[in-house]
Design an enzyme around this catalytic site. Structure first.
Site, PDB file in Angstrom:
ATOM      1  N   VAL A 130       3.668  33.001   4.941  1.00  0.00           N
ATOM      2  CA  VAL A 130       4.892  33.803   5.050  1.00  0.00           C
ATOM      3  C   VAL A 130       5.329  33.842   6.508  1.00  0.00           C
ATOM      4  O   VAL A 130       4.540  34.186   7.395  1.00  0.00           O
ATOM      5  CB  VAL A 130       4.671  35.246   4.533  1.00  0.00           C
ATOM      6  CG1 VAL A 130       5.915  36.100   4.775  1.00  0.00           C
ATOM      7  CG2 VAL A 130       4.330  35.230   3.051  1.00  0.00           C
TER       8      VAL A 130
ATOM      9  N   ALA B 139       3.929  35.631  11.471  1.00  0.00           N
ATOM     10  CA  ALA B 139       3.611  34.917  10.233  1.00  0.00           C
ATOM     11  C   ALA B 139       2.212  35.308   9.775  1.00  0.00           C
ATOM     12  O   ALA B 139       1.462  35.954  10.502  1.00  0.00           O
ATOM     13  CB  ALA B 139       3.659  33.411  10.464  1.00  0.00           C
ATOM     14  N   LYS B 140       1.870  34.947   8.587  1.00  0.00           N
ATOM     15  CA  LYS B 140       0.488  35.077   8.102  1.00  0.00           C
ATOM     16  C   LYS B 140       0.335  34.101   6.948  1.00  0.00           C
ATOM     17  O   LYS B 140       1.323  33.771   6.271  1.00  0.00           O
ATOM     18  CB  LYS B 140       0.216  36.504   7.613  1.00  0.00           C
ATOM     19  CG  LYS B 140      -1.226  36.906   7.705  1.00  0.00           C
ATOM     20  CD  LYS B 140      -1.587  37.283   9.131  1.00  0.00           C
ATOM     21  CE  LYS B 140      -3.040  37.681   9.285  1.00  0.00           C
ATOM     22  NZ  LYS B 140      -3.286  38.229  10.616  1.00  0.00           N
ATOM     23  N   GLY B 141      -0.887  33.667   6.729  1.00  0.00           N
ATOM     24  CA  GLY B 141      -1.133  32.773   5.609  1.00  0.00           C
ATOM     25  C   GLY B 141      -2.460  33.098   4.969  1.00  0.00           C
ATOM     26  O   GLY B 141      -3.269  33.836   5.540  1.00  0.00           O
TER      27      GLY B 141
END
Ligand code: NAD
Length: 435
Positions: free
Chosen positions: A79, A124-126
């Site tokens: 995201v 962001a992050k994943g």
């Protein structure tokens, strides 16, 4: 065994709203704080709507051939919450609890964190929903590489730069960097941070988050007119953040009287010898059995009569259930989201000075930024230079937040959100809306 203090997922009535809120839900916790700060900033409605929405949410299927020849399909997410200020920055976690909602909340958090310390990154992050402990090293490598390939369009030093998070490490970053480099046809070290130093990682990155916690704790002590020497500290979590913060605070003259990990919490009113505890932990990989102190429960550690409490383990450990019992004068949030939104007002009433996570633990992403700068410049800094520049950024950020808190008569968390949101909003106004 130390008690798991996270609140179970349950609904409560929110502090400022008559709607039902889930105290443990990270997205709601983030949004409550965002809303409060946006209201104080009098954010224009259009911009408010823009900033409440993630820019991009990617969901991918990740088929992996297991060692036994069977194919398992994992779900992965990335995201990008907001990239107005620069490339998206945020970790990748491998965990069974990973959901789109959680990843989105964490990506928003990263947006505000990068803005608080004024580094030119978005958030962001994943994550991949998987149980890495049940996978072999080669299965993990195949999964990492396939996940990287599946999100490759978003990745790049100018667009999206991952880092380690829960259950990912330098090794995983090396695989991501290699997979990306194979796809683009040349070695691109700046596509990830938190890499091994031998392949473009930064000196001082491993210690950066704990070091940042130490720096802002000292700033808070100075602000409150409290001496560093002899200040008592309790630290929950003895991993990367907790153990480094413990060591550095100990070296600065603080008296660390309690430490704890998932296996055991230790209290010693005379002060724990942190070098000794770290050496023990390195040998045993746990605090279980550490002899130099009395065993206390996880909940007792949080409510000890100390000057500084440093939660550096889990989210949602300070809640409506125990906030009123906290006796520390300062809470330095080493962990992400250790305090629920509903607990904030209880701590305010008790005049607890909270250094919020988006400021307190921003040392890690700050040195990630230094790593990216060094990779792009192809010129590497000494550890002393890294630490000096980290100190400058943490001290300036602390003072920026404190100034805003005084101006608006709000707590440090609201001020940190106000600072972050106003910085992101300013760039949106300057850039305008592309049509
Ligand atoms: P880590 O895995 O190295 O350490 C976590 C520690 O917490 C371990 O000592 C573990 O035993 C302990 N723990 C787990 N459950 C516990 C429980 N129930 N009671 C007491 N202790 C418990 O993780 P880390 O990198 O130190 O991260 C800790 C927190 O800091 C996380 O919230 C993470 O998101 C946040 N954070 C980390 C960084 C970083 O650079 N590592 C940066 C920003 C934020």
């Amino acid at each position: 065994m130390a008690t798991d203090l996270r609140v179970p997922t349950h609904s409560i009535v929110g502090p400022d709203k008559d709607t039902f809120l889930d105290e443990a839900n990270p997205f709601e916790a983030m949004m409550l704080r965002f809303d409060k700060a946006a209201e104080l900033l009098d954010l224009e409605p259009g911009l408010y709507r823009v900033l409440r929405h993630p820019e991009k949410q990617i969901i991918v299927s990740i088929p992996v051939m297991k060692d036994n020849g069977e194919v398992e399909v994992f779900t992965g997410y990335r995201v990008l919450y907001n990239t107005s200020r620069g490339p998206a920055k945020g970790g990748i976690r491998f965990d069974m609890q990973v959901t789109l909602e959680e990843v989105t909340a964490l990506a928003a958090w990263m947006t505000w964190k990068c803005a608080v310390v004024n580094i030119p990154f978005g958030g962001a992050k994943g994550g991949v929903a998987c149980d890495p402990r049940s996978m072999s090293a080669s299965e993990l490598e195949r999964m990492t590489r396939r996940y990287t390939a599946a999100i490759i369009q978003t990745l790049g030093p100018d667009s999206d730069v991952p880092a380690p998070d829960v259950n990912t490490n330098e090794r995983v970053m090396a695989w991501i960097m290699d997979t990306y480099s194979m796809h683009v046809g040349h070695t691109t070290t700046a596509v990830v941070t938190g890499k091994p130093v031998e392949m473009g990682g930064s000196l001082g990155r491993r210690e950066a988050t704990g070091r940042g916690c130490m720096i802002v704790t000292k700033e808070a002590l100075a602000h409150l007119g409290m001496p560093v020497e002899g200040t008592t500290v309790a630290i929950q979590g003895f991993g990367n953040v907790g153990s480094v913060a413990a060591l550095l605070l100990h070296q600065e003259g603080c008296k660390v009287v309690a430490i704890g990990d998932r296996s055991r919490c230790i209290h010693n009113s005379k002060g724990i010898d942190i070098e000794d505890a770290i050496a023990w932990h390195a040998r045993h990989r746990t605090l279980d059995g550490y002899p130099n102190g009395e065993i206390i429960s996880g909940s007792d550690l949080l409510t000890l009569d100390v000057d500084v409490l440093l939660p550096a383990a889990l989210e949602n450990v300070i809640t409506t259930r125990n906030a009123a019992s906290i006796r520390a004068r300062i809470i330095c949030e080493g962990a992400n989201g250790p305090t629920t939104a509903a607990a904030d007002s209880i701590l305010d009433e008790a005049d607890v000075f909270v250094i919020p996570d988006i400021l307190a633990n921003a040392g890690g992403v700050t040195v990630s930024y230094f790593e990216w700068v060094q990779d792009r410049g192809g010129y590497f800094w000494t550890e002393r230079l890294v630490n000096d520049r980290l100190r400058d950024i943490m001290v300036n950020s602390f003072n920026d937040v404190l100034t805003l808190a005084r101006q608006h008569r709000v707590n440090m968390r609201t001020a940190a959100y106000m600072l972050a949101i106003s910085r992101v909003a300013t760039v949106h106004r300057l850039r305008g809306i592309y049509a």
